[in-house]
Motif scaffolding. Structure first.
Motif, PDB file in Angstrom:
ATOM      1  N   LEU A 195      28.412  66.913  66.250  1.00 10.58           N
ATOM      2  CA  LEU A 195      28.451  68.235  66.491  1.00 10.58           C
ATOM      3  C   LEU A 195      28.808  68.358  67.733  1.00 10.58           C
ATOM      4  O   LEU A 195      29.745  69.487  67.875  1.00 10.58           O
ATOM      5  N   ARG A 206      24.214  62.299  65.219  1.00 14.23           N
ATOM      6  CA  ARG A 206      24.304  63.520  64.610  1.00 14.23           C
ATOM      7  C   ARG A 206      24.781  64.458  65.814  1.00 14.23           C
ATOM      8  O   ARG A 206      25.801  65.271  65.521  1.00 14.23           O
ATOM      9  N   ARG A 211      25.818  69.920  55.304  1.00 17.88           N
ATOM     10  CA  ARG A 211      24.332  69.992  55.539  1.00 17.88           C
ATOM     11  C   ARG A 211      23.624  68.816  55.312  1.00 17.88           C
ATOM     12  O   ARG A 211      22.822  68.298  56.080  1.00 17.88           O
ATOM     13  N   GLU A 217      19.869  62.335  59.974  1.00 23.07           N
ATOM     14  CA  GLU A 217      18.630  62.797  60.858  1.00 23.07           C
ATOM     15  C   GLU A 217      17.324  62.118  60.240  1.00 23.07           C
ATOM     16  O   GLU A 217      16.515  61.474  61.136  1.00 23.07           O
ATOM     17  N   TYR A 250      24.595  65.845  54.523  1.00 23.67           N
ATOM     18  CA  TYR A 250      25.168  64.826  55.151  1.00 23.67           C
ATOM     19  C   TYR A 250      24.283  64.678  56.712  1.00 23.67           C
ATOM     20  O   TYR A 250      23.584  63.455  56.923  1.00 23.67           O
ATOM     21  N   PHE A 251      24.153  65.626  57.304  1.00 28.05           N
ATOM     22  CA  PHE A 251      23.399  65.630  58.689  1.00 28.05           C
ATOM     23  C   PHE A 251      22.049  65.703  58.459  1.00 28.05           C
ATOM     24  O   PHE A 251      21.338  64.882  59.107  1.00 28.05           O
ATOM     25  N   GLU A 252      21.544  66.048  57.393  1.00 29.55           N
ATOM     26  CA  GLU A 252      19.940  65.759  57.157  1.00 29.55           C
ATOM     27  C   GLU A 252      19.670  64.387  57.040  1.00 29.55           C
ATOM     28  O   GLU A 252      18.831  64.135  57.246  1.00 29.55           O
ATOM     29  N   SER A 289      19.742  60.782  65.273  1.00 28.67           N
ATOM     30  CA  SER A 289      20.134  62.130  65.875  1.00 28.67           C
ATOM     31  C   SER A 289      21.106  61.917  67.093  1.00 28.67           C
ATOM     32  O   SER A 289      21.859  62.848  67.098  1.00 28.67           O
TER      33      SER A 289
END
Length: 237
Positions: A221, A217, A202, A209, A204-206, A214
């Motif tokens: 996903l 990202r 979580r 972003e 890492y993706f934040e 994005s």
């Protein structure tokens, strides 16, 4: 820290409310456990049905712990009575063999036993957690701690909200869970490794972003979801 390998089954000999209000904690005295008290010290951590508690006094054959109102709310310890049996395990030492898995003694939720099904000389327990959100940490062939015992998950149904574990004959003789029936409750602690992985992913993706990537990202996903769907479709053929 514990391993989830129950050392001995103790017996509750005394329950004493610590104050006169209904919201007060409880003092428990556990006996029939002399073999794990030979190296005990005041302040030692000990797992009682998977709940990490502190030894406040002891003799060669019994010990006492205090259970806070918060612990009573989050675990099944509030249902104990004089004469109840409990799983006991001392905290790990530098020489402890890791026969189970890393267990903190921090109960995540309580689960209700939906069914107990004999399978040869083994017993299959189907359990449904009060907090369904923990199911994301329960995976087939992964670890789960029930009343302090490290067990292997044999099946999970996320849609219906349950998982199963199997107790072999040897384990049945050494844990209190084996004597429980449908509609009774067990303390549950999920494998902490899953929590760390989830937080790391979580984070890492934040970060992606925040950096304005994005698109990257979303692409990652999308690929992950695509692989899951592809695997499921192959399984249906």
């Amino acid at each position: 820290m514990f391993t989830g390998i129950v050392e001995v089954i103790g017996t509750v000999t005394t329950l004493a409310q610590q104050d006169e209000t209904e919201s007060g904690g409880t003092s428990l005295t556990i006996s029939n456990c002399a073999e794990i008290l030979t190296d005990a010290h005041l302040g030692d951590s000990i797992s009682i049905n998977g709940t990490c508690l502190t030894i406040t006094s002891f003799t060669p054959s019994q010990f006492k712990v205090g259970v806070s109102p918060e612990t009573l709310r989050r675990t099944n310890l509030g249902s104990l009575k004089e004469g109840s049996n409990v799983n006991l395990e001392r905290a790990v030492s530098a020489t402890t063999r890791m026969g189970g898995h890393f267990v903190q003694g921090h109960v995540d939720t309580v689960a209700t036993i939906l069914s107990v099904t004999p399978d040869g000389d083994a017993l299959t327990f189907r359990l449904q957690p009060h907090d369904p959100s923990i199911l994301r940490y329960v995976v087939e062939k992964g670890y789960v701690t029930l009343d302090g015992a490290s067990l292997t998950v044999i099946q999970v149904d996320d849609s219906e909200g349950w998982w199963e574990v199997m107790l072999i004959a040897y384990t049945q003789e050494r844990v209190v869970t084996a004597g429980k029936k449908a509609r009774e409750e067990v303390n549950v602690e999920v494998d902490m490794v899953g929590k760390y992985v989830e937080k790391s992913v979580r984070g890492y993706f934040e970060e992606l972003e925040k950096e304005g990537t994005s698109g990257v990202r979303g692409g990652v996903l999308e690929k992950m979801v695509g692989k899951i769907v592809e695997k499921k479709m192959k399984g249906l053929k």
